[in-house]
Every structure is written in structure tokens, then in C-alpha cells.
Enzyme design. Structure first.
Site, PDB file in Angstrom:
ATOM      1  N   ASP A   1      53.201  19.618   0.106  1.00 35.19           N
ATOM      2  CA  ASP A   1      54.617  19.818  -0.172  1.00 35.19           C
ATOM      3  C   ASP A   1      54.775  21.315  -0.447  1.00 35.19           C
ATOM      4  OD1 ASP A   1      57.284  19.601  -0.556  1.00 35.19           O
ATOM      5  OD2 ASP A   1      57.201  18.013  -2.055  1.00 35.19           O
TER       6      ASP A   1
HETATM    7  C1  BGC Z   1      60.451  18.875  -0.956  1.00 32.78           C
HETATM    8  C2  BGC Z   1      60.043  18.303   0.385  1.00 32.78           C
HETATM    9  C3  BGC Z   1      60.586  19.163   1.486  1.00 32.78           C
HETATM   10  C4  BGC Z   1      60.082  20.579   1.303  1.00 32.78           C
HETATM   11  C5  BGC Z   1      60.569  21.541   2.352  1.00 32.78           C
HETATM   12  C6  BGC Z   1      60.079  20.338  -1.069  1.00 32.78           C
HETATM   13  O1  BGC Z   1      60.603  20.909  -2.216  1.00 32.78           O
HETATM   14  O2  BGC Z   1      59.863  18.159  -1.990  1.00 32.78           O
HETATM   15  O3  BGC Z   1      60.496  16.990   0.505  1.00 32.78           O
HETATM   16  O4  BGC Z   1      60.226  18.632   2.728  1.00 32.78           O
HETATM   17  O5  BGC Z   1      60.515  21.074   0.054  1.00 32.78           O
HETATM   18  O6  BGC Z   1      61.932  21.736   2.240  1.00 32.78           O
END
Ligand code: BGC
Length: 742
Positions: free
Chosen positions: A263
Site C-alpha cells: 500500500d
Molecule cells: C490506499 C490504497 C490506494 C493507495 C493509492 C492508499 O492510501 O490505502 O487503497 O490504492 O493509497 O492511492
């Protein structure tokens, strides 16, 4: 003649030469492994290090000299996120990235229709391809443990079986377009508060029976090419680098051959990232240049620090090569796949898919006295009340925020459907959050209203007294502490004093319909006073059209709740047991959160703690009625190798065509380990004309009877007596039949 022979020989030689010079990695007659081996032989250490971490907010590099394009990811999961600047979250301001917003995944799950999930995946994949994205950061399948979780709207509800059945076709549909899914957030990211610092403590049975199955289905049935690690910790290790979850369970036990993506900012330590199973690192430190880190991308845990450890001899390239092989496999499936479709964007088919999925997921929670549907042939005075009738919901809520080509509001959708013969009036009722901006995308709406709550209620009540119908659109929105990323809701009540507005409207007009727009359950202290209640979700571009089609009966509602709707927060097992949001350690920024309720969450918790939800898991009404016959089984006794089928006759006894979902739950009548009273193990949606009936058969196998034995670390189907309960909601299972597993 001689000249001719020489020419032919020359041509033949050059053709042979060309065939020879075609690199194996581009030769599609070769196996995937041969092509990967060939590429491995061509990569330097620097190439290998480069392709396992980001080069910008959402991309990682390809290999230029080999003609391998950069790899582009994007959110996910409800539409393709607008392009952002190279190194910042802010939108880039492109004019060609406005998309179709599909319904949020809670709504998709509420269709209980796997075909819809496939259609969703295909349409989204086409949009992604058109936008040159190689991976969509979704779908999300974290289980609905508490209605306070700000991100439940991005997930598929509380039940592992339902989520499994819906995630696999989504992944298959998306990947059929040559776009990788990145199923998130693996695992145990069931709340947003303290999401980077929550250490989940959970027993093995609950982990395997409740929180992992949807991920497993995405891998084994959906064949997902990517999995995103979660921010939180399990066994004191961050999940993006968690060897138990990634190496042992995902890669070894489930045979996952894709990539584990961190993530954004979820990696924390080079050595754990090396050995813990992470394959591609994204989002570390690069929070824009203002808060960045010098040479941020080179400083990633899996960048120069990793290379240094290899050069120092602390690590061989064993782990690196495994990561690289996975990334190359991903390239073969996406950027190196010459047969990928080209995709399409904002097509009529995509809007149609968005609309039909939305309409099929809308849940008619209550319809006392058949207040609904409105008869479109009998013009009357309709009063629409509430901010959510006019507020755009596709902007906000975190990473799933979109920039849409169009979004039809509920008020506009309704006006259009009812036409000029109806007198449709509007009253604001309450003022919620008038802002509408996310990462530079603005709704362009001016929702400011300075009147006091009393004035707003007085106006709404006054108009309600003169109306034939009152439709209140309220609920939550995508602002922080509502249905939004990074924050949880602060309480279970509807915000902005909406309960007062609803009570006042209920007293003023007996034909009140409350349409709740949210991805979460909310407290409904007025539930007995309101004759009709609809769960309208966040349903994207076609919100207003889809809602209108259900409210006037063009579409007969067939959505079913993918989660339990508790009466109070205290009824939610996690809250009842004080198991949220955990306890902060004295000298460390870690929150230990024990899932004390274990298996007994959602409807399993309702059975166990004997609570009475406002609406049960699987509940959802129709404008027609259905009658179920007696259940029959294909056998009385089976062995573990057999499957067994159950048949129930379902009849549409009303005068409208409609769909019903036959749901099958299994109860293990006696077992060595305690088990939930019943568990969903099958369902089938049937469309029936008025008066039509059909025998609906659902077949289950050993899986449906098994529990996870945490001492033997395997799934066990224990011989003995089972009961299968069939019906149309977890609290309405009239057809029952017993059988024995030998
Ligand atoms: C979120 C993800 C997301 C990623 C990119 C993160 O903060 O938890 O779900 O895909 O950011 O935007």
C-alpha cells in the site's frame, strides 16, 4: 535465373536471421517461464532493483532498452482515478481523464449477482485500458467488522462466502482486458483509525474462516495478478512485509504467482521488505515535493538500500530474483501482452452497466403499506428533501475519488423520470458538508446555505404537509469521519441532525420514504415511524437514474444487504466486547486490537449474542412477493468426496416480474469445535415473471461443511449431522433439510 536463386537464398537467410533475432521474451510460442528466464538473463542488478519500486506516484519503470514500457497503476476500485502529478497526489489537470463512476463495491455486493461483478470488471478494465493503465488498485475485500469503518463502502460486506463469490468474477472481468487487479488490503485492515499502527490480534480460525477467504478466492478462483498489502500490523509486523501473510499463506499455501504491491507508504524496513514477501514498493515518503525525502525513489526500502545490502554480501539475489520474476510475469500479462484489447471510455455500454448494477444493488429495506413504488402514471406532488438529493458523491472519500464525465443527482434523475406532469419540489432539510473537492478535482457545486436547522426543518415540514409523497435523501457523504479513507466515523448516528428532520417529516406526511445514501449502516431511531426505507449506496455516475428507476418501479428492487444492520452500536460484537479501536502501548505508537468476538461477527454475532438487528444480513424486499416450497436434498447421507444438492421451488406470487435470491446456510449440528449457528454457503438469484415458478437448485461440497482446524492447520469436514437452511434472508430461512456426512 541465377540472380533469382541468389535473391531467394538471401531472403531466406534474412528471414531465418530475423526469426533468430526475435528475442525469446517476445516470442509468444514460448512458455511464460522460458520468456521470463530469457529476460532474467538480460537484466543487470540495476534493472532488477529498478523494476521493483516506484518511479512516480503511480508508476514503476519498465526496461527502456528492451522496449518494455513503464508500468502504470491507478485507483480503483469504482472507476479510473484522474491522473495525478508525477510526484504528488494533486490531480494533473488533464482534460481527457474524466471517467464513468461505477457503483461502490457495497452496492455491487448487494446485487448478489456474480454476473454483475464480471460485467463491472470488464467495463472498468476497458476504461483502464483506454487510459493506458496496467493495474487497477482494487477491488477491496476487507470484511465489514464495524459500521464505523470509513472504508466499508469500498468493500464487499461482512460475509466471506458472499465476498468470495463476488470478487472472483470482478477480477476475471478486469483481467480479461489485460489489466491487472490488485486486490486490497491484505489483510485485517478492518478500520481506518490508526490504520498504520494497529496490530491485529486474532485467532487462526477467525483469520482463516472470516478474514482471508475472499483474498483466497481472488487468488485461486479469480487468478488475481496482484495483491496489495495492508497498512496495519499482524503479529507485530506491518502487513506489506509480513512473512506469515505473504510468504507462508499467500505464496506458499495458496500458490499465488503474482506480485505483492505495498500500500502507498506501507513498507517500513528494507530487510523485512526483502524477506517478508513484498515485490513492488510504492508510495514511500513521496508525499509531494514539499514533504518529500531527498532522491525519494532511490531511497525506497527496495531501492539503493537493498542494492547496498546485496553488494555488501548480506543478501544474495535469491529473494530479488523471485520478486523480479513475479514482476516480469506481470509484464508478460500486461505491458508485454501484444493482444490486449484497446479499451474504451465513457461508452453507452459503460453507463448502462453502471446504471444496471446500481439499480440491482439498491435495497428496499422497508415498504409498509406499499408506499412504493410511485406510480409514474398518476401525477402528484412530490417533495424531495435533503442534501444527498443534490450532492455529488463521486468526489471525495479518499483514493477512490473520481473525476467523472457526468453524474446524475437523485433530484435530477427523479425529475427527469417523473416528467413535467408531476410537481416536484425541493427543500434542503439540513446542511451537511458543503465542500466538494479532492486532490484538486472540484464538484463545482455551491451548496452553501446559511439558514438555521430550525428554519430548514420548518420549510421542509411546511412543504411536506402539502405534498402527496415526501422523499428524504440523507445518510452519510464522502467527507472525513463519514464514508472516507483514513478516518473512521465518530459515531453510529446519522450526522448533521438528520434524525430530527426525519422525525418532523414523518409527523407531517404519512407517505415518507427515506433513501439512505451511504456505504455503512446508520442508526435509525425513527425506523418504526417511517413506512418506506431504501438503501441507496454511493452508486456513481448514474445515481439519480438508477434511484428513480427503483422508486417508480421501472426496476423491481432485488438488492440484499451484504451486512447486518445493527440497531445500536452496542449490538455490534466488536463494540459490545470493547474490541475497537484497541489499546495504545505505553511507549510506542502501536495500537493492539484484539478481535475478541472471533467468528461471532455480523450475522454470526446476531445468532451468538441473540441481538435483534434493524435489518438482517441478506434482507431486501421486492415490489412483488415470492413463495418458497419445501426443500429437498439429493441425498440423505454423503461422504466427504461427494457434493450434495438442495432444491426449493420459488414462485413469484405477486403481479410484477422480479428477482429473488435464494440463500443457503449450513448449520453443523454437532462439532468438536464451537461453530457459528449457521453460515452462508450458497445463493442463487432467480428472475421470475408474475405467477412463474422455478425449482432452484444449489449444490455444495465439502468446503461448505468445513471449518479451519487451528491445531492441524487445515480445513476439516467433520462427519455428523448437518442442517441446511434455505430462504430469502438470514432471518427468514423457512426451508430446512438435514443430512449426514459419513
Ligand atoms: C490506499 C490504497 C490506494 C493507495 C493509492 C492508499 O492510501 O490505502 O487503497 O490504492 O493509497 O492511492
Amino acid at each position: 535465373m541465377r540472380k533469382y536463386i541468389v535473391l531467394v537464398a538471401f531472403l531466406a537467410m534474412s528471414l531465418a536471421g530475423m526469426a533468430q533475432s526475435k528475442p525469446i521474451y517476445l516470442d509468444e510460442s514460448r512458455t511464460e517461464e522460458e520468456r521470463i528466464n530469457d529476460l532474467m538473463g538480460r537484466l543487470t542488478l540495476d534493472d532488477k532493483i529498478a523494476i521493483i519500486h516506484a518511479q512516480s506516484k503511480f508508476s514503476s519503470p519498465g526496461i527502456k532498452r528492451l522496449g518494455i514500457r513503464d508500468f502504470w497503476t491507478d485507483d480503483g476500485p469504482h472507476g479510473v482515478r484522474p491522473d495525478v502529478l508525477w510526484d504528488q497526489w494533486e490531480q494533473a489537470g488533464q482534460t481527457n481523464d474524466s471517467c464513468v463512476a461505477f457503483p461502490a463495491l457495497t452496492c455491487l455486493a448487494a446485487t448478489w449477482n456474480p454476473d454483475m461483478a464480471h460485467r463491472y470488471g470488464v467495463a472498468l478494465g476497458e476504461e483502464a485500458r483506454y487510459r493506458s493503465k496496467d493495474m487497477i488498485l482494487g477491488p477491496g475485500v476487507n470484511i465489514y467488522r464495524t459500521p464505523l469503518n470509513g472504508r466499508n463502502f469500498e468493500y464487499m460486506g461482512e460475509d466471506p462466502y458472499l465476498a468470495s463469490m463476488m470478487v472472483a468474477p470482478y477480477v476475471q472481468g478486469l483481467q480479461s482486458q489485460g489489466v491487472a487487479a490488485c486486490v486490497k488490503h491484505y489483510a485485517l485492515n478492518n478500520n481506518e483509525v490508526n490504520r498504520h499502527s494497529t496490530n491485529v490480534i486474532i485467532d487462526d480460525r477467525t483469520l482463516h474462516e472470516i478474514y482471508l477467504p475472499a483474498f483466497k478466492a481472488a487468488v485461486q478462483q479469480g487468478h488475481a495478478w496482484g495483491i496489495m498489502g495492508a497498512y496495519n500490523l499482524y503479529k507485530n509486523i506491518h502487513n506489506c512485509q509480513n512473512t506469515y501473510l505473504l510468504n507462508d499463506i499467500l505464496k506458499r499455501d495458496w500458490g499465488f504467482d503474482g506480485v505483492v504491491v505495498s500500500d502507498w507508504g506501507g513498507a517500513h524496513d528494507t530487510e523485512q521488505a526483502i524477506t517478508g514477501g513484498l515485490d513492488m514498493e510504492f508510495g514511500s515518503w513521496t508525499n509531494g515535493l514539499n514533504e518529500g525525502y531527498p532522491n525519494a525513489y532511490d531511497s525506497y526500502y527496495l531501492a539503493q538500500p537493498y542494492k547496498k545490502l546485496i553488494e555488501q554480501g548480506k543478501y544474495s539475489t535469491r529473494e530479488l530474483d523471485d520478486k523480479v520474476r513475479r514482476v516480469l510475469r506481470l509484464f508478460l500479462r500486461t505491458t508485454l501482452n501484444a493482444h490486449r484489447p484497446f479499451g474504451s471510455m465513457c461508452s453507452d455500454e459503460h453507463y448502462q452497466a453502471a446504471r444496471e448494477i446500481a439499480a440491482e444493488g439498491i435495497v428496499l429495506l422497508k415498504n409498509q403499506g406499499d408506499v412504493l413504488p410511485l406510480d409514474p402514471k398518476k401525477p402528484c406532488r412530490v417533495l424531495v428533501v435533503g442534501e444527498n438529493a443534490i450532492k455529488m458523491m463521486t468526489v471525495g472519500g479518499g483514493s477512490s475519488s473520481l473525476k467523472v464525465q457526468r453524474e446524475v443527482s437523485p433530484l435530477d434523475g427523479l425529475k427527469k423520470r417523473l416528467g413535467p406532469a408531476f410537481l416536484v419540489d425541493y427543500a434542503r432539510g439540513y446542511v451537511g458538508d458543503v465542500t466538494g473537492e479532492y486532490n484538486g478535482v472540484t464538484t463545482g457545486q455551491d451548496l452553501k446555505d446559511d439558514r438555521s436547522p430550525e428554519q430548514l426543518i420548518a420549510e421542509a415540514v411546511d412543504k411536506a404537509r402539502q405534498a402527496d409523497y415526501v422523499l428524504f435523501f440523507g445518510g452519510l457523504n464522502k467527507s472525513n469521519h463519514q464514508d472516507a479513507e483514513e478516518y473512521d466515523r465518530l459515531d453510529y448516528a446519522m450526522p448533521y441532525g438528520q434524525d430530527k428532520v426525519i422525525e418532523a417529516l414523518a409527523a407531517a406526511n404519512k407517505n415518507l420514504v427515506v433513501i439512505n445514501i451511504s456505504g455503512n449502516a446508520v442508526a435509525m431511531p425513527w425506523v418504526k415511524k417511517v413506512p418506506a426505507i431504501v438503501q441507496g449506496w454511493f452508486i456513481g455516475s448514474e445515481a439519480g437514474t438508477a434511484l428513480a428507476s427503483v422508486l417508480v418501479g421501472d426496476v423491481n428492487p432485488s438488492g440484499k444487504l451484504p451486512f447486518t444492520w445493527p440497531a445500536t452500536l452496542a449490538d455490534v460484537p466488536a463494540h459490545k466486547l470493547g474490541a475497537y479501536p484497541g489499546t495504545k502501548r505505553a511507549n510506542e505508537n502501536i495500537w493492539d486490537l484484539e478481535y475478541k468476538e472471533g467468528l461471532y461477527m455480523g450475522y454470526r454475532g446476531v445468532d451468538h449474542f441473540k441481538t435483534r438487528p434493524t435489518f438482517a444480513f441478506g434482507h431486501g424486499k421486492s415490489y412483488t412477493t415470492f413463495a418458497l416450497g419445501k426443500a429437498t436434498a439429493s441425498a440423505k447421507t454423503i461422504t466427504a468426496a461427494d457434493s450434495i444438492s438442495f432444491t426449493v421451488n420459488v414462485k413469484n406470487t405477486g403481479n410484477r416480474a422480479g428477482a429473488e435470491v435464494l440463500q443457503l446456510y449450513v448449520a453443523d449440528l454437532k462439532s468438536a469445535l464451537p461453530r457459528p449457528a449457521k453460515e452462508l454457503k450458497g445463493f442463487k438469484k432467480v428472475y421470475l415473471q408474475p405467477g412463474e415458478s422455478r425449482d432452484v437448485t444449489i449444490t455444495i461440497g465439502r468446503d461448505a461443511l468445513s471449518y479451519y482446524d487451528d491445531t492441524a492447520h487445515q480445513w476439516v469436514a467433520e462427519p455428523g449431522d448437518f442442517e441446511v437452511l434455505l430462504g430469502t434472508a438470514s432471518d427468514n430461512l423457512p426451508a430446512r433439510v438435514r443430512f449426514t456426512l459419513q
